[in-house]
Design an enzyme around this catalytic site. Structure first.
Site, PDB file in Angstrom:
ATOM      1  N   LYS A 177       0.669  -1.078  -0.025  1.00 21.03           N
ATOM      2  CA  LYS A 177       0.022   0.300   0.132  1.00 21.03           C
ATOM      3  C   LYS A 177       0.649   1.324  -0.097  1.00 21.03           C
ATOM      4  O   LYS A 177       0.625   2.111  -0.429  1.00 21.03           O
ATOM      5  CB  LYS A 177      -1.025   0.107   1.411  1.00 21.03           C
TER       6      LYS A 177
HETATM    7  C1  PLP Z   1      -4.409  -4.548   1.528  1.00 23.41           C
HETATM    8  C2  PLP Z   1      -3.617  -6.004   1.451  1.00 23.41           C
HETATM    9  C3  PLP Z   1      -3.973  -7.008   0.429  1.00 23.41           C
HETATM   10  C4  PLP Z   1      -5.323  -7.094  -0.291  1.00 23.41           C
HETATM   11  O1  PLP Z   1      -5.346  -5.909  -1.251  1.00 23.41           O
HETATM   12  P1  PLP Z   1      -6.680  -5.327  -1.964  1.00 23.41           P
HETATM   13  O2  PLP Z   1      -6.212  -4.295  -2.918  1.00 23.41           O
HETATM   14  O3  PLP Z   1      -7.367  -4.831  -1.105  1.00 23.41           O
HETATM   15  O4  PLP Z   1      -6.995  -6.531  -2.809  1.00 23.41           O
HETATM   16  C5  PLP Z   1      -3.145  -8.011   0.329  1.00 23.41           C
HETATM   17  N1  PLP Z   1      -2.183  -8.218   0.988  1.00 23.41           N
HETATM   18  C6  PLP Z   1      -1.799  -7.391   1.938  1.00 23.41           C
HETATM   19  C7  PLP Z   1      -0.533  -7.346   2.713  1.00 23.41           C
HETATM   20  C8  PLP Z   1      -2.486  -6.046   2.062  1.00 23.41           C
HETATM   21  O5  PLP Z   1      -1.955  -5.158   3.263  1.00 23.41           O
END
Ligand code: PLP
Length: 470
Positions: A113
Site C-alpha cells: 500500500k
Molecule cells: C491490502 C492488502 C491486500 C489486499 O489488497 P486489495 O487491494 O484490498 O485486494 C493483500 N495483502 C496485503 C499484505 C495487504 O495489505
C-alpha cells in the site's frame, strides 16, 4: 482525463477533483472516462525508465492536464526516494521455473500500500496547497492501509487523518505501526467490530452530506482512483522486465478489496500483455464464489492468518462491474442497492463467462497457507508472509498451464506477520532496522462502539479542540 462515477449519477470531474473527492456523490467510484492506451512501442520504451520515472509516465496518462508531467516527475521522485530497495519493486526468482515474486514491501510500512499512498499523500498536499484548502481524511483499515496512509499523511499541515481499525483484529505490528506515530494530525480509532464494519462506517460518514462538508472529508481507501493509477505502475514495471511487450506475463494477486488486482486488469485493458490474472483469496472467499457461480453473495467474515484480506465486501469490484455492465451506471447502482438490501446480486450468464475469462480465482485456507510458507522456506530459505503465500499458491496453479512467466505479488514483508511465519518455519523474521524500536514506543488510540453517531461525535470533538488551540 475526466472521470465518471460507476453509478452514473454524479458530475464528471477532473483528476485533481477526483483525488480529493474519493467516493462520488452518488455513492459510486470514479473511473476514467476512457482508457488510455499503451502501445507496444510505448511499453518497449518503458524499459529504459527507473521506477519513479515510469510512475510519472503512467500517472501522466491519468492526471494531465490537471497536473503536469514535470510536477508528476518530481512528485514520484520524492515519493519513492526512501524505499529500501534501489529498484523499488524488485523481481525475485521463485524456484527454478519461470515463476517470480514481485516484492512490494520495500516502503516505509512494509506492505504494497505504500506504493500508492506515498504518491497519494503528496497529491493531496499539492492540490490542497494550490487551492488553499484543508481536508480530513477518514479511512478504514484491515491492518496495512492504515499505517501506510498515516505514514503518507503524517505532519502534513493541511490534513487531519482518522483511521478506523477493527479492535483486536489486526496484528500487534500492524496496530503499533499506526498508534505509535507521534504526529498531531494523526488520530487512531479502534472500532468494536470487523473491518467491514469499519468500512461501512467510513462510507456512512461520506454519505452524511453535512458532516462530509463540515470537515471536507477525503478518502485514502482504494476507492480513491489515484491509488489504482499508482498501482498500475508496478505491473507495467514487472512485465517490462520479463520481456513485455514481446512476452505475455501472468500475475497472481492476493486479494481483499479487489483494488490491487483491479489495477492489474486496468494495465491489461490499457495494452499491457497480461495473460492470466489470478485472484487469490483466503477463507473469506466471496470473490472465488462469484467467479465459480456468477453470484456475489455476502458471507460471514472469518479471522485468518492473512487479516488484510479478511473482507466480505470488495469495494473495488464495483469498478470491474461497471466494465462488465458495459459502463451502464444505472445497472451498477441497481446491483449495489440489491447487494446492500439482500446481501446478494447476480450477473447474466454472458457476463459471468466474461468474468471467468478475465480472472481465475483460487482460495487457500490457513493450514494450506502455512504449508506454502513452510515449503518455500524448505526449498530455499526464503520467508514469505501469509498474504504472499496465498499469491504464490495461485501462481503455482497457473504456472502448470503456461509457457510464459508467472508473477506472484508479494504484498507484505514477512516481519509484518511474524507469528504465522514462525509457526510455519520455526524462524521469526526480524523487523528491518528502521522499525526496530516499534515495540518500545508509546501507543495512542481510542476505542469506540460500531456506531456512526459515536464516531461522528468523536471526530467533531477532536477537530473542535484542535480548532480552538490553533
Ligand atoms: C491490502 C492488502 C491486500 C489486499 O489488497 P486489495 O487491494 O484490498 O485486494 C493483500 N495483502 C496485503 C499484505 C495487504 O495489505
Amino acid at each position: 482525463m475526466m472521470y465518471v462515477s460507476t453509478r452514473g449519477g454524479a458530475e464528471r470531474l477532473a483528476f485533481d477533483d477526483v483525488v480529493l473527492a474519493g467516493l462520488a456523490r452518488d455513492g459510486g467510484l470514479y473511473m476514467p472516462e476512457a482508457w488510455p492506451r499503451m502501445s507496444a512501442a510505448d511499453i518497449r520504451g518503458f524499459a529504459r525508465l527507473s521506477y519513479p520515472q515510469l510512475a510519472a509516465e503512467v500517472l501522466a496518462l491519468f492526471a494531465t492536464p490537471a497536473i503536469d508531467r514535470a510536477t508528476l516527475a518530481q512528485l514520484c521522485d520524492d515519493a519513492y526516494r526512501d524505499f529500501a530497495h534501489p529498484q523499488v519493486a524488485p523481481l525475485v526468482r521463485l524456484g527454478d521455473g519461470d515463476a517470480w515474486l514481485l516484492e512490494l514491501f520495500h516502503g516505509p510500512t512494509l506492505a504494497f500500500k505504500d506504493y500508492a499512498l506515498q504518491v497519494l499523500g503528496r497529491l493531496f498536499d499539492l492540490v490542497l496547497t494550490r487551492r488553499g484548502e484543508r481536508v480530513t481524511i477518514v479511512g478504514a483499515t484491515s491492518g496495512d492501509t492504515g499505517s501506510a496512509a498515516i505514514e503518507a499523511c503524517r505532519d502534513r499541515d493541511r490534513i487531519d487523518i482518522f483511521i478506523l481499525h477493527p479492535h483486536g483484529r489486526v496484528t500487534d505490528v500492524q496496530r503499533r505501526q499506526m498508534t505509535t506515530v507521534a504526529a498531531a494530525n494523526v488520530h487512531n480509532v479502534a472500532i468494536e467490530g470487523t473491518f467491514d464494519d469499519c468500512q461501512d462506517l467510513v462510507k456512512a460518514l461520506f454519505n452524511d452530506q453535512p458532516f462530509r462538508d463540515r470537515h471536507q472529508l477525503a478518502a485514502v481507501n482504494s476507492i480513491n482512483w489515484a491509488r489504482i493509477a499508482a498501482q498500475i505502475v508496478y505491473y507495467v514495471y514487472a512485465a517490462v522486465r520479463l520481456g513485455a511487450p514481446d512476452t505475455g506475463v501472468s500475475f497472481a494477486v492476493p486479494t481483499g478489496n479487489f483494488g490491487n488486482v483491479f489495477a492489474a486488469w486496468a494495465a491489461k485493458r490499457m495494452g499491457l500483455p497480461i495473460e492470466t490474472l489470478i485472484v487469490a483469496s483466503n477463507r473469506n472467499d466471496i470473490l472465488t464464489r462469484f467467479f465459480d457461480s456468477g453470484e456475489m453473495a455476502m458471507g460471514e467474515v472469518h479471522a485468518t492468518l492473512s487479516p488484510s484480506m479478511d473482507i466480505q465486501v470488495s469495494s473495488n469490484f464495483e469498478r470491474y462491474l461497471f466494465e462488465l455492465f458495459a459502463r451502464d451506471g444505472n445497472r451498477v447502482a441497481a446491483a449495489m442497492a440489491e447487494f446492500r438490501a439482500t446481501g446478494r446480486f447476480q450477473v447474466t450468464a454472458t457476463e459471468w463467462q466474461q468474468a471467468r475469462a478475465d480472472f481465475h480465482a483460487v482460495r487457500l485456507d490457513d493450514s494450506a497457507t502455512l504449508a506454502v510458507i513452510g515449503d518455500i522456506f524448505a526449498r530455499g530459505g526464503m520467508t514469505v508472509d501469509p498474504h504472499t503465500a496465498i499469491g504464490i499458491a495461485g501462481a503455482r496453479l497457473a504456472s502448470g498451464e503456461r509457457q510464459t512467466p508467472v508473477v506472484a505479488v508479494a504484498t507484505a514483508h514477512p516481519a509484518k506477520f511474524p507469528d504465522a511465519v514462525a509457526a510455519a518455519t520455526g524462524v521469526s523474521p526480524a523487523l528491518p532496522p528502521r522499525l526496530a524500536d516499534l515495540f518500545t514506543k508509546p501507543e495512542r488510540y481510542h476505542i469506540l462502539k460500531n456506531d456512526l453517531s459515536s464516531v461522528e461525535a468523536h471526530i467533531d470533538g477532536i477537530l473542535a479542540r484542535k480548532g480552538e488551540s490553533s
